[in-house]
Design a protein around this motif. Structure first.
Motif, PDB file in Angstrom:
ATOM      1  N   ASN A  71       0.727  -1.152  -0.004  1.00 12.33           N
ATOM      2  CA  ASN A  71       0.130   0.182   0.003  1.00 12.33           C
ATOM      3  C   ASN A  71       0.745   1.220  -0.055  1.00 12.33           C
ATOM      4  OD1 ASN A  71      -2.557  -1.413  -0.226  1.00 12.33           O
ATOM      5  ND2 ASN A  71      -2.702  -1.485   1.986  1.00 12.33           N
ATOM      6  N   GLN A  72       1.783   1.362   0.592  1.00 14.41           N
ATOM      7  CA  GLN A  72       2.843   2.513   0.875  1.00 14.41           C
ATOM      8  C   GLN A  72       3.627   2.466  -0.483  1.00 14.41           C
ATOM      9  OE1 GLN A  72       3.118   4.711   3.179  1.00 14.41           O
ATOM     10  NE2 GLN A  72       1.181   3.517   4.138  1.00 14.41           N
ATOM     11  N   LYS A  73       3.839   1.397  -1.200  1.00 18.39           N
ATOM     12  CA  LYS A  73       4.310   1.643  -2.576  1.00 18.39           C
ATOM     13  C   LYS A  73       3.587   2.318  -3.607  1.00 18.39           C
ATOM     14  CE  LYS A  73       6.816  -1.496  -5.808  1.00 18.39           C
ATOM     15  NZ  LYS A  73       7.070  -2.911  -6.269  1.00 18.39           N
ATOM     16  N   TYR A  74       2.370   2.157  -3.406  1.00 19.45           N
ATOM     17  CA  TYR A  74       1.371   2.795  -4.402  1.00 19.45           C
ATOM     18  C   TYR A  74       0.869   4.152  -3.984  1.00 19.45           C
ATOM     19  CZ  TYR A  74       2.690  -1.051  -7.335  1.00 19.45           C
ATOM     20  OH  TYR A  74       3.601  -2.102  -8.223  1.00 19.45           O
ATOM     21  N   THR A  75       0.952   4.530  -2.658  1.00 19.66           N
ATOM     22  CA  THR A  75       0.314   5.505  -2.521  1.00 19.66           C
ATOM     23  C   THR A  75       1.378   6.634  -1.931  1.00 19.66           C
ATOM     24  OG1 THR A  75       0.220   4.540  -0.018  1.00 19.66           O
ATOM     25  CG2 THR A  75      -1.836   4.340  -1.325  1.00 19.66           C
ATOM     26  N   TYR A  76       0.769   7.864  -1.992  1.00 20.91           N
ATOM     27  CA  TYR A  76       1.756   8.911  -1.750  1.00 20.91           C
ATOM     28  C   TYR A  76       1.136  10.138  -1.218  1.00 20.91           C
ATOM     29  CZ  TYR A  76       0.615  11.205  -6.071  1.00 20.91           C
ATOM     30  OH  TYR A  76      -0.111  11.553  -7.278  1.00 20.91           O
ATOM     31  N   ARG A  77       1.931  11.239  -0.671  1.00 19.83           N
ATOM     32  CA  ARG A  77       1.267  12.305   0.025  1.00 19.83           C
ATOM     33  C   ARG A  77       1.746  13.583  -1.009  1.00 19.83           C
ATOM     34  NH1 ARG A  77       1.728  12.710   6.446  1.00 19.83           N
ATOM     35  NH2 ARG A  77       0.159  13.913   6.161  1.00 19.83           N
ATOM     36  N   LYS A  78       0.551  14.078  -0.978  1.00 22.04           N
ATOM     37  CA  LYS A  78       1.163  15.318  -1.793  1.00 22.04           C
ATOM     38  C   LYS A  78       0.769  16.710  -1.099  1.00 22.04           C
ATOM     39  CE  LYS A  78       0.511  17.666  -6.198  1.00 22.04           C
ATOM     40  NZ  LYS A  78      -0.164  17.504  -7.670  1.00 22.04           N
ATOM     41  N   LYS A  79       1.556  17.603  -0.969  1.00 20.27           N
ATOM     42  CA  LYS A  79       1.079  19.113  -0.431  1.00 20.27           C
ATOM     43  C   LYS A  79       0.141  20.009  -1.080  1.00 20.27           C
ATOM     44  CE  LYS A  79       4.815  19.255   3.036  1.00 20.27           C
ATOM     45  NZ  LYS A  79       5.849  19.934   3.652  1.00 20.27           N
ATOM     46  N   VAL A  80      -0.900  20.439  -0.825  1.00 19.35           N
ATOM     47  CA  VAL A  80      -1.700  21.345  -1.849  1.00 19.35           C
ATOM     48  C   VAL A  80      -2.066  22.356  -1.027  1.00 19.35           C
ATOM     49  CG1 VAL A  80      -3.733  21.439  -2.938  1.00 19.35           C
ATOM     50  CG2 VAL A  80      -2.687  19.141  -2.867  1.00 19.35           C
ATOM     51  N   LYS A  81      -1.840  23.570  -1.648  1.00 19.35           N
ATOM     52  CA  LYS A  81      -2.159  24.769  -0.989  1.00 19.35           C
ATOM     53  C   LYS A  81      -3.651  25.186  -1.155  1.00 19.35           C
ATOM     54  CE  LYS A  81       0.791  28.530  -0.600  1.00 19.35           C
ATOM     55  NZ  LYS A  81       1.552  29.504  -1.230  1.00 19.35           N
ATOM     56  N   VAL A  82      -4.637  25.337   0.150  1.00 23.39           N
ATOM     57  CA  VAL A  82      -5.984  25.403   0.135  1.00 23.39           C
ATOM     58  C   VAL A  82      -6.165  26.822   0.715  1.00 23.39           C
ATOM     59  CG1 VAL A  82      -8.063  24.517   0.666  1.00 23.39           C
ATOM     60  CG2 VAL A  82      -6.098  22.963   0.072  1.00 23.39           C
ATOM     61  N   ARG A  83      -7.148  27.518   0.238  1.00 25.39           N
ATOM     62  CA  ARG A  83      -7.444  28.737   0.924  1.00 25.39           C
ATOM     63  C   ARG A  83      -8.383  28.706   2.342  1.00 25.39           C
ATOM     64  NH1 ARG A  83      -7.712  34.265  -0.084  1.00 25.39           N
ATOM     65  NH2 ARG A  83      -6.830  33.937  -1.881  1.00 25.39           N
ATOM     66  N   ASN A  84      -8.074  29.462   3.200  1.00 21.28           N
ATOM     67  CA  ASN A  84      -8.492  28.938   4.695  1.00 21.28           C
ATOM     68  C   ASN A  84      -9.801  29.790   4.771  1.00 21.28           C
ATOM     69  OD1 ASN A  84      -9.317  28.749   7.068  1.00 21.28           O
ATOM     70  ND2 ASN A  84      -7.434  29.684   8.021  1.00 21.28           N
ATOM     71  N   PRO A  85     -11.156  29.226   4.949  1.00 19.51           N
ATOM     72  CA  PRO A  85     -12.385  29.983   4.691  1.00 19.51           C
ATOM     73  C   PRO A  85     -12.418  30.963   5.847  1.00 19.51           C
ATOM     74  CG  PRO A  85     -12.817  27.782   5.256  1.00 19.51           C
ATOM     75  CD  PRO A  85     -11.290  27.964   4.821  1.00 19.51           C
ATOM     76  N   TYR A  86     -11.812  30.843   6.809  1.00 22.99           N
ATOM     77  CA  TYR A  86     -11.984  31.462   8.076  1.00 22.99           C
ATOM     78  C   TYR A  86     -10.889  32.800   8.385  1.00 22.99           C
ATOM     79  CZ  TYR A  86     -14.617  27.180   9.279  1.00 22.99           C
ATOM     80  OH  TYR A  86     -15.573  26.586   9.089  1.00 22.99           O
ATOM     81  N   TYR A  87     -10.034  32.919   7.475  1.00 26.59           N
ATOM     82  CA  TYR A  87      -8.922  33.794   7.387  1.00 26.59           C
ATOM     83  C   TYR A  87      -9.593  35.297   7.277  1.00 26.59           C
ATOM     84  CZ  TYR A  87      -4.886  36.351   6.446  1.00 26.59           C
ATOM     85  OH  TYR A  87      -3.738  37.538   6.134  1.00 26.59           O
ATOM     86  N   LYS A  88      -9.180  35.973   8.253  1.00 18.60           N
ATOM     87  CA  LYS A  88      -9.605  37.494   8.046  1.00 18.60           C
ATOM     88  C   LYS A  88      -8.402  38.300   7.707  1.00 18.60           C
ATOM     89  CE  LYS A  88     -13.353  37.113  11.309  1.00 18.60           C
ATOM     90  NZ  LYS A  88     -14.092  37.485  12.544  1.00 18.60           N
ATOM     91  N   GLU A  89      -8.510  39.053   6.659  1.00 17.91           N
ATOM     92  CA  GLU A  89      -7.553  39.896   6.354  1.00 17.91           C
ATOM     93  C   GLU A  89      -7.172  41.177   7.359  1.00 17.91           C
ATOM     94  OE1 GLU A  89      -7.394  41.271   2.212  1.00 17.91           O
ATOM     95  OE2 GLU A  89      -7.906  39.401   1.470  1.00 17.91           O
ATOM     96  N   LYS A  90      -5.992  41.396   7.428  1.00 18.08           N
ATOM     97  CA  LYS A  90      -5.756  42.592   8.429  1.00 18.08           C
ATOM     98  C   LYS A  90      -5.904  43.980   7.720  1.00 18.08           C
ATOM     99  CE  LYS A  90      -1.825  40.177  10.405  1.00 18.08           C
ATOM    100  NZ  LYS A  90      -0.267  40.496  10.686  1.00 18.08           N
ATOM    101  N   GLU A  91      -6.511  44.532   8.566  1.00 14.74           N
ATOM    102  CA  GLU A  91      -7.145  46.073   7.998  1.00 14.74           C
ATOM    103  C   GLU A  91      -6.041  47.098   8.096  1.00 14.74           C
ATOM    104  OE1 GLU A  91     -10.541  47.507   9.937  1.00 14.74           O
ATOM    105  OE2 GLU A  91     -11.756  45.461   9.569  1.00 14.74           O
ATOM    106  N   VAL A  92      -5.867  47.603   6.937  1.00 14.33           N
ATOM    107  CA  VAL A  92      -4.652  48.601   6.854  1.00 14.33           C
ATOM    108  C   VAL A  92      -5.236  50.197   7.040  1.00 14.33           C
ATOM    109  CG1 VAL A  92      -2.906  49.697   5.418  1.00 14.33           C
ATOM    110  CG2 VAL A  92      -3.475  47.448   5.251  1.00 14.33           C
ATOM    111  N   ILE A  93      -4.852  50.715   8.125  1.00 12.97           N
ATOM    112  CA  ILE A  93      -5.343  52.101   8.699  1.00 12.97           C
ATOM    113  C   ILE A  93      -4.339  52.860   7.901  1.00 12.97           C
ATOM    114  CG2 ILE A  93      -5.635  53.520  10.489  1.00 12.97           C
ATOM    115  CD1 ILE A  93      -5.979  51.022  12.379  1.00 12.97           C
ATOM    116  N   ALA A  94      -5.038  53.951   7.079  1.00 12.61           N
ATOM    117  CA  ALA A  94      -4.285  54.936   6.346  1.00 12.61           C
ATOM    118  C   ALA A  94      -4.068  56.097   7.234  1.00 12.61           C
ATOM    119  CB  ALA A  94      -4.698  55.250   5.068  1.00 12.61           C
ATOM    120  N   ILE A  95      -2.978  56.810   7.191  1.00 15.77           N
ATOM    121  CA  ILE A  95      -2.967  58.011   8.035  1.00 15.77           C
ATOM    122  C   ILE A  95      -2.887  59.323   7.456  1.00 15.77           C
ATOM    123  CG2 ILE A  95      -1.390  59.278   9.578  1.00 15.77           C
ATOM    124  CD1 ILE A  95      -0.048  56.808  10.472  1.00 15.77           C
TER     125      ILE A  95
END
Length: 95
Positions: A71-95
């Motif tokens: 099973n280990q011979k024919y299976t592998y792990r691949k890293k995939v980048k996935v967007r986090n639905p709970y991520y909140k972008e930082k608000e930039v305050i302009a002076i």
């Protein structure tokens, strides 16, 4: 016996002592010998059965290891980048 306190009420204590009688009935002696022989035979049988069990268990373990390796011979792990639905972008305050 002392169970955390000292008995100050009783003058004498009762102790139980196990003793073996010297004179046994002939029938009981023979039965005891037969039971001891039977016990030895059963111990030998138990040892044989345990060794057989260990052999079978080792075989099963080897087969399971082979399955795992295949099973280990024919299976592998691949890293995939996935967007986090709970991520909140930082608000930039302009002076």
């Amino acid at each position: 016996m002392n169970y955390g306190y000292y008995d100050t009420w009783n003058e004498y204590f009762i102790e139980f002592i196990n003793k073996i009688k010297k004179r046994w009935l002939k029938k009981d002696k023979e039965q005891l010998k037969q039971l001891e022989l039977q016990s030895k035979k059963l111990d030998i049988e138990r040892d044989i059965a345990y060794s057989n069990f260990r052999k079978i268990a080792d075989k099963c373990e080897k087969v399971e290891n082979k399955i795992y390796k295949l099973n280990q011979k024919y299976t592998y792990r691949k890293k995939v980048k996935v967007r986090n639905p709970y991520y909140k972008e930082k608000e930039v305050i302009a002076i």
